[in-house]
Write a protein that holds these residues in place. Structure first.
Motif, PDB file in Angstrom:
ATOM      1  N   ALA A  56       0.767  -1.336   0.078  1.00 36.19           N
ATOM      2  CA  ALA A  56      -0.074   0.063  -0.031  1.00 36.19           C
ATOM      3  C   ALA A  56       0.762   1.256  -0.071  1.00 36.19           C
ATOM      4  O   ALA A  56       0.740   2.388  -0.636  1.00 36.19           O
ATOM      5  CB  ALA A  56      -0.945  -0.083   1.346  1.00 36.19           C
ATOM      6  N   THR A  57       2.052   1.288   0.704  1.00 35.56           N
ATOM      7  CA  THR A  57       2.902   2.405   0.786  1.00 35.56           C
ATOM      8  C   THR A  57       3.564   2.629  -0.563  1.00 35.56           C
ATOM      9  O   THR A  57       3.392   3.646  -1.161  1.00 35.56           O
ATOM     10  CB  THR A  57       4.029   2.097   1.869  1.00 35.56           C
ATOM     11  N   ALA A  58       3.868   1.547  -1.108  1.00 40.05           N
ATOM     12  CA  ALA A  58       4.710   1.610  -2.427  1.00 40.05           C
ATOM     13  C   ALA A  58       3.598   2.304  -3.630  1.00 40.05           C
ATOM     14  O   ALA A  58       3.971   2.936  -4.253  1.00 40.05           O
ATOM     15  CB  ALA A  58       5.011   0.157  -2.955  1.00 40.05           C
ATOM     16  N   VAL A  59       2.165   1.504  -3.435  1.00 43.25           N
ATOM     17  CA  VAL A  59       1.253   2.193  -4.301  1.00 43.25           C
ATOM     18  C   VAL A  59       0.856   3.479  -4.351  1.00 43.25           C
ATOM     19  O   VAL A  59       0.645   4.136  -5.352  1.00 43.25           O
ATOM     20  CB  VAL A  59       0.189   1.198  -4.169  1.00 43.25           C
ATOM     21  N   ARG A  60       0.905   4.124  -2.976  1.00 44.37           N
ATOM     22  CA  ARG A  60       0.787   5.506  -2.932  1.00 44.37           C
ATOM     23  C   ARG A  60       2.201   6.416  -3.270  1.00 44.37           C
ATOM     24  O   ARG A  60       2.058   7.473  -3.168  1.00 44.37           O
ATOM     25  CB  ARG A  60       0.315   5.883  -1.324  1.00 44.37           C
ATOM     26  N   GLY A  61       3.245   5.596  -3.496  1.00 43.71           N
ATOM     27  CA  GLY A  61       4.444   6.190  -4.051  1.00 43.71           C
ATOM     28  C   GLY A  61       5.217   7.046  -2.891  1.00 43.71           C
ATOM     29  O   GLY A  61       5.968   7.844  -2.967  1.00 43.71           O
ATOM     30  N   GLU A  62       5.114   6.296  -1.690  1.00 40.03           N
ATOM     31  CA  GLU A  62       5.530   6.708  -0.341  1.00 40.03           C
ATOM     32  C   GLU A  62       6.881   6.221  -0.259  1.00 40.03           C
ATOM     33  O   GLU A  62       7.044   4.687  -0.664  1.00 40.03           O
ATOM     34  CB  GLU A  62       4.560   6.552   0.739  1.00 40.03           C
ATOM     35  N   SER A  63       7.792   6.635   0.620  1.00 36.28           N
ATOM     36  CA  SER A  63       8.796   5.762   1.080  1.00 36.28           C
ATOM     37  C   SER A  63       8.627   4.555   1.950  1.00 36.28           C
ATOM     38  O   SER A  63       7.530   4.768   2.817  1.00 36.28           O
ATOM     39  CB  SER A  63       9.911   6.765   1.933  1.00 36.28           C
ATOM     40  N   PRO A  64       9.279   3.547   1.729  1.00 38.27           N
ATOM     41  CA  PRO A  64       8.866   2.259   2.422  1.00 38.27           C
ATOM     42  C   PRO A  64       9.201   2.557   3.988  1.00 38.27           C
ATOM     43  O   PRO A  64       9.825   3.391   4.361  1.00 38.27           O
ATOM     44  CB  PRO A  64       9.910   1.298   2.054  1.00 38.27           C
ATOM     45  N   PRO A  65       8.501   1.819   4.868  1.00 42.47           N
ATOM     46  CA  PRO A  65       8.675   1.916   6.253  1.00 42.47           C
ATOM     47  C   PRO A  65      10.125   1.637   6.569  1.00 42.47           C
ATOM     48  O   PRO A  65      10.859   0.981   5.919  1.00 42.47           O
ATOM     49  CB  PRO A  65       7.827   0.923   6.989  1.00 42.47           C
ATOM     50  N   ALA A  66      10.356   2.220   7.969  1.00 44.13           N
ATOM     51  CA  ALA A  66      11.971   2.030   8.410  1.00 44.13           C
ATOM     52  C   ALA A  66      11.993   0.461   8.376  1.00 44.13           C
ATOM     53  O   ALA A  66      10.940  -0.123   9.153  1.00 44.13           O
ATOM     54  CB  ALA A  66      12.174   2.824   9.684  1.00 44.13           C
ATOM     55  N   PRO A  67      13.110   0.056   8.241  1.00 43.51           N
ATOM     56  CA  PRO A  67      13.421  -1.319   8.356  1.00 43.51           C
ATOM     57  C   PRO A  67      13.127  -1.823   9.771  1.00 43.51           C
ATOM     58  O   PRO A  67      13.451  -1.360  10.635  1.00 43.51           O
ATOM     59  CB  PRO A  67      14.829  -1.656   8.094  1.00 43.51           C
ATOM     60  N   THR A  68      12.470  -2.988  10.055  1.00 36.97           N
ATOM     61  CA  THR A  68      11.935  -3.540  11.596  1.00 36.97           C
ATOM     62  C   THR A  68      12.339  -5.068  11.313  1.00 36.97           C
ATOM     63  O   THR A  68      11.889  -5.724  12.340  1.00 36.97           O
ATOM     64  CB  THR A  68      10.400  -3.181  11.783  1.00 36.97           C
ATOM     65  N   GLY A  69      13.142  -5.257  10.524  1.00 32.58           N
ATOM     66  CA  GLY A  69      13.607  -6.850  10.461  1.00 32.58           C
ATOM     67  C   GLY A  69      12.707  -7.552   9.416  1.00 32.58           C
ATOM     68  O   GLY A  69      11.420  -6.878   8.865  1.00 32.58           O
ATOM     69  N   GLY A  70      12.856  -8.661   8.989  1.00 32.08           N
ATOM     70  CA  GLY A  70      12.104  -9.277   7.814  1.00 32.08           C
ATOM     71  C   GLY A  70      10.949  -9.858   8.199  1.00 32.08           C
ATOM     72  O   GLY A  70      10.682 -10.117   9.608  1.00 32.08           O
TER      73      GLY A  70
END
Length: 196
Positions: A56-70
């Motif tokens: 959803a973040t990518a579709v909105r063109g926003e930066s990805p969330p900060a890494p929190t582990g895989g």
């Protein structure tokens, strides 16, 4: 009709097919195996809970969330997993309904991808993983043929690249005149006749 407009037109139906399964996954089925290699039902739900907000973040063109582990380091299947995932799906679908969300490139992880490919990835998650959950737990998967066909056509564009990165297994041969969902499953590396 271009494939991106074809995909945009089936977003609602793909969501309904997925949510129909999500609502009926038995609570006691979390440890059952799935057709998605290496995932139990719990693992697959964790995958969906991890990646749906990121899509959803990518579709909105926003930066990805900060890494929190895989996803393997995160346990997201809590008591309210069903409501959380349904809400995440709602936000993703809202983003996908914006025609501009399918144009240009968007940030995804550490890279950028064509926006229409990220949209296609979201629909693949709904349809293919919706089927995975359905057959793993013995519930019905109601996916309209036009939805499966649109997603199949989209997957044809990058299935080979996905295999090289371990996203999909080897293609399972399926008859060319098979129903669209069977063709999609075979292309994604699944046996349409899979059973536990």
């Amino acid at each position: 009709m271009s494939n991106r407009s074809e995909l945009r037109n089936v977003v609602g139906s793909a969501r309904e097919a997925f949510l129909g399964v999500l609502a009926t996954v038995p609570a006691g089925a979390l440890d059952e195996p799935t057709p998605c290699e290496h995932y139990t039902v719990r693992g697959l739900l964790n995958h969906l809970l991890y990646w749906t907000p990121r899509l959803a973040t990518a579709v909105r063109g926003e930066s990805p969330p900060a890494p929190t582990g895989g996803e393997n380091e995160t346990d997201l299947v809590t008591d309210d997993w069903r409501a959380v995932l349904a809400a995440d799906v709602g936000r993703l679908v809202k983003a996908l309904r914006d025609p501009s969300a399918w144009d240009g490139v968007v940030p995804f992880g550490a890279a950028e991808l064509p926006a229409h490919r990220v949209g296609a990835m979201a629909l693949i998650e709904f349809v293919v993983h919706g089927w995975d959950l359905a057959v793993a737990t013995g519930v019905e998967f109601r996916c309209e043929p036009e939805v499966a066909l649109a997603v199949f056509r989209a997957l044809e564009e990058f299935a080979s690249a996905g295999r090289q990165h371990g996203v999909f297994g080897a293609e399972v041969p399926v008859a060319e005149n098979a129903v669209p969902i069977a063709r999609l499953l075979g292309l994604s590396g699944r046996d349409p006749e899979w059973s536990k």
